[in-house]
Design a protein around this motif. Structure first.
Motif, PDB file in Angstrom:
ATOM      1  N   LEU A 163       0.852  -1.198   0.000  1.00  0.00           N
ATOM      2  CA  LEU A 163       0.000   0.000   0.000  1.00  0.00           C
ATOM      3  C   LEU A 163       0.885   1.244   0.000  1.00  0.00           C
ATOM      4  N   LYS A 164       1.951   1.206   0.803  1.00  0.00           N
ATOM      5  CA  LYS A 164       2.882   2.336   0.831  1.00  0.00           C
ATOM      6  C   LYS A 164       3.546   2.514  -0.526  1.00  0.00           C
ATOM      7  N   ARG A 165       3.898   1.386  -1.150  1.00  0.00           N
ATOM      8  CA  ARG A 165       4.576   1.442  -2.447  1.00  0.00           C
ATOM      9  C   ARG A 165       3.673   2.049  -3.512  1.00  0.00           C
ATOM     10  N   MET A 166       2.344   1.811  -3.360  1.00  0.00           N
ATOM     11  CA  MET A 166       1.391   2.404  -4.304  1.00  0.00           C
ATOM     12  C   MET A 166       1.403   3.907  -4.181  1.00  0.00           C
ATOM     13  N   VAL A 167       1.516   4.370  -2.926  1.00  0.00           N
ATOM     14  CA  VAL A 167       1.477   5.816  -2.688  1.00  0.00           C
ATOM     15  C   VAL A 167       2.787   6.455  -3.134  1.00  0.00           C
ATOM     16  N   HIS A 168       3.896   5.787  -2.874  1.00  0.00           N
ATOM     17  CA  HIS A 168       5.211   6.313  -3.277  1.00  0.00           C
ATOM     18  C   HIS A 168       5.876   5.343  -4.246  1.00  0.00           C
ATOM     19  N   PRO A 169       5.476   5.357  -5.509  1.00  0.00           N
ATOM     20  CA  PRO A 169       5.942   4.320  -6.436  1.00  0.00           C
ATOM     21  C   PRO A 169       7.449   4.329  -6.667  1.00  0.00           C
ATOM     22  N   ASN A 170       8.114   5.451  -6.402  1.00  0.00           N
ATOM     23  CA  ASN A 170       9.547   5.490  -6.679  1.00  0.00           C
ATOM     24  C   ASN A 170      10.403   5.120  -5.471  1.00  0.00           C
ATOM     25  N   ALA A 171       9.778   5.077  -4.295  1.00  0.00           N
ATOM     26  CA  ALA A 171      10.536   4.739  -3.087  1.00  0.00           C
ATOM     27  C   ALA A 171      10.790   3.231  -3.041  1.00  0.00           C
ATOM     28  N   VAL A 172      11.958   2.842  -2.528  1.00  0.00           N
ATOM     29  CA  VAL A 172      12.245   1.419  -2.334  1.00  0.00           C
ATOM     30  C   VAL A 172      11.879   1.079  -0.891  1.00  0.00           C
ATOM     31  N   ILE A 173      10.865   0.266  -0.711  1.00  0.00           N
ATOM     32  CA  ILE A 173      10.386  -0.060   0.636  1.00  0.00           C
ATOM     33  C   ILE A 173      10.518  -1.564   0.844  1.00  0.00           C
ATOM     34  N   PRO A 174      11.654  -1.995   1.396  1.00  0.00           N
ATOM     35  CA  PRO A 174      11.862  -3.438   1.562  1.00  0.00           C
ATOM     36  C   PRO A 174      11.171  -3.955   2.820  1.00  0.00           C
ATOM     37  N   VAL A 175      10.926  -5.265   2.843  1.00  0.00           N
ATOM     38  CA  VAL A 175      10.384  -5.904   4.041  1.00  0.00           C
ATOM     39  C   VAL A 175      11.550  -6.123   5.014  1.00  0.00           C
ATOM     40  N   ARG A 176      11.348  -5.794   6.270  1.00  0.00           N
ATOM     41  CA  ARG A 176      12.381  -6.011   7.273  1.00  0.00           C
ATOM     42  C   ARG A 176      11.899  -7.068   8.257  1.00  0.00           C
ATOM     43  N   PHE A 177      12.817  -7.918   8.675  1.00  0.00           N
ATOM     44  CA  PHE A 177      12.472  -8.977   9.622  1.00  0.00           C
ATOM     45  C   PHE A 177      13.632  -9.114  10.578  1.00  0.00           C
ATOM     46  N   ASN A 178      13.332  -9.068  11.865  1.00  0.00           N
ATOM     47  CA  ASN A 178      14.394  -9.090  12.877  1.00  0.00           C
ATOM     48  C   ASN A 178      15.482  -8.067  12.578  1.00  0.00           C
ATOM     49  N   LYS A 179      15.052  -6.870  12.156  1.00  0.00           N
ATOM     50  CA  LYS A 179      15.944  -5.738  11.888  1.00  0.00           C
ATOM     51  C   LYS A 179      16.822  -5.896  10.657  1.00  0.00           C
ATOM     52  N   HIS A 180      16.630  -6.987   9.895  1.00  0.00           N
ATOM     53  CA  HIS A 180      17.395  -7.136   8.664  1.00  0.00           C
ATOM     54  C   HIS A 180      16.458  -6.972   7.473  1.00  0.00           C
ATOM     55  N   THR A 181      16.986  -6.408   6.393  1.00  0.00           N
ATOM     56  CA  THR A 181      16.206  -6.326   5.169  1.00  0.00           C
ATOM     57  C   THR A 181      16.072  -7.719   4.576  1.00  0.00           C
ATOM     58  N   VAL A 182      14.843  -8.066   4.214  1.00  0.00           N
ATOM     59  CA  VAL A 182      14.627  -9.383   3.624  1.00  0.00           C
ATOM     60  C   VAL A 182      14.799  -9.261   2.113  1.00  0.00           C
ATOM     61  N   ASP A 183      15.643 -10.101   1.552  1.00  0.00           N
ATOM     62  CA  ASP A 183      15.886 -10.078   0.118  1.00  0.00           C
ATOM     63  C   ASP A 183      14.574 -10.280  -0.654  1.00  0.00           C
ATOM     64  N   THR A 184      14.408  -9.522  -1.760  1.00  0.00           N
ATOM     65  CA  THR A 184      13.186  -9.649  -2.570  1.00  0.00           C
ATOM     66  C   THR A 184      12.948 -11.091  -2.997  1.00  0.00           C
ATOM     67  N   LYS A 185      14.037 -11.792  -3.297  1.00  0.00           N
ATOM     68  CA  LYS A 185      13.911 -13.199  -3.707  1.00  0.00           C
ATOM     69  C   LYS A 185      13.197 -14.017  -2.636  1.00  0.00           C
ATOM     70  N   ILE A 186      13.566 -13.755  -1.364  1.00  0.00           N
ATOM     71  CA  ILE A 186      12.954 -14.509  -0.274  1.00  0.00           C
ATOM     72  C   ILE A 186      11.483 -14.131  -0.125  1.00  0.00           C
ATOM     73  N   VAL A 187      11.198 -12.832  -0.280  1.00  0.00           N
ATOM     74  CA  VAL A 187       9.801 -12.393  -0.195  1.00  0.00           C
ATOM     75  C   VAL A 187       8.979 -13.090  -1.275  1.00  0.00           C
ATOM     76  N   THR A 188       9.491 -13.084  -2.509  1.00  0.00           N
ATOM     77  CA  THR A 188       8.775 -13.751  -3.596  1.00  0.00           C
ATOM     78  C   THR A 188       8.587 -15.229  -3.275  1.00  0.00           C
ATOM     79  N   ASN A 189       9.602 -15.830  -2.705  1.00  0.00           N
ATOM     80  CA  ASN A 189       9.534 -17.240  -2.354  1.00  0.00           C
ATOM     81  C   ASN A 189       8.450 -17.502  -1.304  1.00  0.00           C
ATOM     82  N   VAL A 190       8.406 -16.642  -0.291  1.00  0.00           N
ATOM     83  CA  VAL A 190       7.392 -16.791   0.754  1.00  0.00           C
ATOM     84  C   VAL A 190       5.994 -16.593   0.162  1.00  0.00           C
TER      85      VAL A 190
END
Lengths: 482, 482
Positions: A367-394
């Motif tokens: 939803l945030k990415r829709m509002v700010h399409p140019n911003a890079v908003i990664p998923v964070r888990f346990n304070k680490h950025t989760v690789d896009t590959k892992i997100v896609t996998n999940v």
């Protein structure tokens, strides 16, 4: 070339383990002078001799283990274990039919807990002990699998836990994995013994205490009583089991941290916090619902809601109340919990808390990415950025899980023409939970299901237990090619 | 700052359109000398005068339109239209209750087709015409929305269609969008007229033919008969409606290509091919199932399965057979179709074929990625590589869709304590289909639902119709900030 010799060698060692476990059940049978002694003598002989034979025949196998060998061994173990594990049921006459015996055994090893038995108390003690042991062994197996093997092969976002086991795919099972496995099994054993002791103090017989500790720590849910935990009308026993179900559904690495004094790491762990949060939310909703709709005391309403929520979210499957008799909205809440599951690295099955959290976060960020399409908003888990590959996998894992659920419900409804029962049976087996909805509810059994349906559900248990991909990959051509 | 004046000005223009549409219904009422003439006189006066007033008051509004204005206008239009659109029902006494009238109207404008009416034939012709018109207008609106507006704002993977409308977010509604809209509406009108003619030839009255063409092309599903299309026992009428439902569920850009002779582009379009493939698969399964389980002729079984499959996948919601009376497995297959939906850029609702295809492809590729972790395996669609961002967006859409479905089912089951009915009502409204399961099945109405439930379902219709994100973003803080 697939290293067939190594696969057979691994199976040989594991059959040996199964045979030794049967010897333990034999000892129990001897103590209770049951009619099932001969069943364990014969079946353990079969397993041990076959195991030794395989080990001897393959002693020159190279120890190179690659993906193909890994995935094949992991999948085969559960099938082979269930095949040989059903022999005691058949030989003792407890479950004379092979389909039923196999269903009960794979339900044990996958720590599902769905049962075809409708008169559990009538079974000899050795068989009851063996039934609990299948789950306990299955729980042990899944700890190594999810904490040491799956992350290496990168199954379904389990790489999030590679911190514990770093490095690329190793050529052979490293001493590090062996060390990790030993430590975790130590904790597993410690928890099992502690729970046994507490349940015994709480009034269970020593035998029942051991059996229930086995199936609690495995989040399995087999009971020695037809009425499951509802048999004991003791708040103490209920609360003890609740605590150990929560522990069994927690990442065993975290328990290790807690036991070695690193409590802050446990409290900061995001998966653990969400796990407790989900339990809290569902307990509040169901507790409130029970108070409004049922005429029961506050403590009983609290305990019933807490027990059932923890039992389902950890995929244990014990019951102290028949949730199908609750106001339908509360039953549906319980059914929603069928799609959560324990923590990664626990003995719990299902989709797993870690994945649910990544899904929720990604959806919110989208939803945030829709509002700010140019911003890079990664998923964070346990304070680490989760690789896009892992997100896609999940995300892919979740979608495949749901597709399998829907497709299986359609297929299963051919032989079980009731939507609710069909959904319940499929969801409970795929999530390794135990009881379902409709005619496979908490007070029912899976006995009446058509044999074809039992095999189908057995396959779903395996699929769910091995995080889908492990099994699905075996059916993919590119896995075997090149 | 949000450009409030512009929002009001846009609403003014649209109210004017609604008022003019009411005038058309008034003409119908006058022709049939119905008791509903006064209702349309008053309501069109209200809409037209309010519309003109807004336009005059905001004539100095700047034409700068940004995301906020876009999302707000799009969401508000459907709500405002439904509010004013319910006036004729109330004034004519056809639906005296406001909640019921609003439910019926928003079900019209969102092209859902769920109805609270239980004696449709008793209504005056003007009202029946207005009821069909709400869907026809809703269908028109959705074509512009999905082909011209949503891709610009990047909703739910709709960027896959930006080929038609290139460029970044424009400062004002460009003449190009206006041109596209006019062309597409031309096709919409052409199809509507052609279908009317064919249905008239097939034996429908001229009035019924127009009304059904309106609701077919909108994939709406409102009928002038309580029994829906089952009223006509004519294979010709059934097949004509099937053909036009398929067309209404096809991307209107593709229809444009076909009409301008570029038939090869249509046949090469991946979404179109999968759309036909899904229809084919489900028809084969259900047709075979009906032949085995029901005692009916081959042609009837084929027609019933084809009609119901096309009606549900396109989210139209007409019925010629009560699928709840089929063998449960076939009913469940139909329910699985509730989660497909029409093509992107069609008037169909639901998850949409394009998204389902991206999901299926990504899941399949994920297995490949597991086997070859270092290879880059992107999803391809229509021979182009799909950006990872879009894949994540589509995955997130699907997951949010399911979460809303599950959460809504739980909530709805508080007032509708039957799992099947609750799931059916939620899925059918969220997917803009029409009939559901259980007590909101094809032969039932939504009349008996509690008023709170009707408002809840109305909200779901809006959410589904506007591709979730359009509405959800309005509730996000960061959307209104900075």
């Amino acid at each position: 070339m697939v290293n067939l010799k190594l696969i057979l060698r691994a199976l040989g060692f594991l059959l040996l383990v199964e045979g030794l476990a049967m010897l333990a059940a034999m000892v129990v049978a001897i103590i209770y002078k049951g009619s099932d002694i001969h069943a364990f003598v014969i079946s353990s002989l079969i397993c041990i001799s076959l195991g030794l034979l395989l080990i001897v025949l393959t002693r020159k196998a190279s120890t190179n283990i690659g993906k193909r060998e890994g995935f094949t061994i992991v999948t085969l173990v559960w099938v082979v274990f269930s095949f040989f594990g059903s022999i005691p049921y058949i030989l003792s006459g407890s479950i004379p039919n092979f389909t039923n015996a196999f269903f009960e055994t794979i339900s044990g090893f996958t720590t599902t807990g769905s049962s075809i038995l409708d008169n559990i108390e009538a079974l000899p003690k050795g068989i009851l002990f063996w039934r609990s042991t299948t789950q306990w062994l299955g729980g042990m197996g899944i700890i190594v699998l999810s904490l040491a093997i799956l992350p290496i092969f990168g199954i379904g976002g389990m790489q999030l836990y590679t911190a514990e086991v770093p490095g690329p795919v190793p050529d052979k099972i490293s001493p590090k994995i062996q060390q990790t496995a030993k430590t975790l099994w130590g904790i597993y054993l410690l928890f099992t013994l502690t729970e046994s002791l507490l349940l015994w103090i709480g009034g269970m017989s020593f035998f029942d205490a051991i059996c229930h500790s086995f199936t609690t720590m495995a989040t399995g849910g087999f009971s020695t009583k037809q009425a499951s935990i509802a048999f004991w009308d003791s708040p103490f026993i209920h609360y003890v089991i609740i605590v150990f179900m929560v522990l069994a559904g927690t990442n065993f690495s975290l328990s290790y941290c807690a036991l070695t004094g690193k409590l802050d790491r446990v409290l900061k762990d995001e998966e653990f916090r969400y796990y407790l949060l989900f339990i809290l939310i569902f307990v509040i909703l169901i507790f409130t619902g029970l108070l409004i709709t049922e005429n029961m005391g506050t403590e009983k309403a609290f305990r019933d809601s807490l027990f059932q929520v923890v039992s389902i979210i950890t995929t244990t499957g014990y019951v102290t109340a028949d949730y199908l008799l609750w106001y339908p909205c509360l039953t549906i809440l319980i059914f929603a919990l069928f799609f959560f599951g324990g923590s990664a690295g626990s003995t719990g099955g299902g989709i797993k808390i870690m994945r649910i959290v990544v899904l929720l976060k990604n959806s919110y960020y989208e939803l945030k990415r829709m509002v700010h399409p140019n911003a890079v908003i990664p998923v964070r888990f346990n304070k680490h950025t989760v690789d896009t590959k892992i997100v896609t996998n999940v995300l892919a894992f979740f979608i495949i899980y749901f597709m399998i659920f829907i497709l299986s419900t359609v297929l299963f409804s051919i032989i079980e023409p009731d939507l609710q029962s069909s959904m319940g049976a499929v969801a409970t087996c795929l999530g390794n939970i135990g009881p379902g909805l409709g005619n496979v509810g908490p007070t029912e059994t899976f006995m009446h299901i058509h044999p074809v349906g039992k095999w189908f559900l057995s396959f779903l248990m395996l699929l769910g237990r091995l995080e889908l991909f492990t099994v699905l990959v075996l059916f993919s051509r590119s896995f075997w090619k090149g």
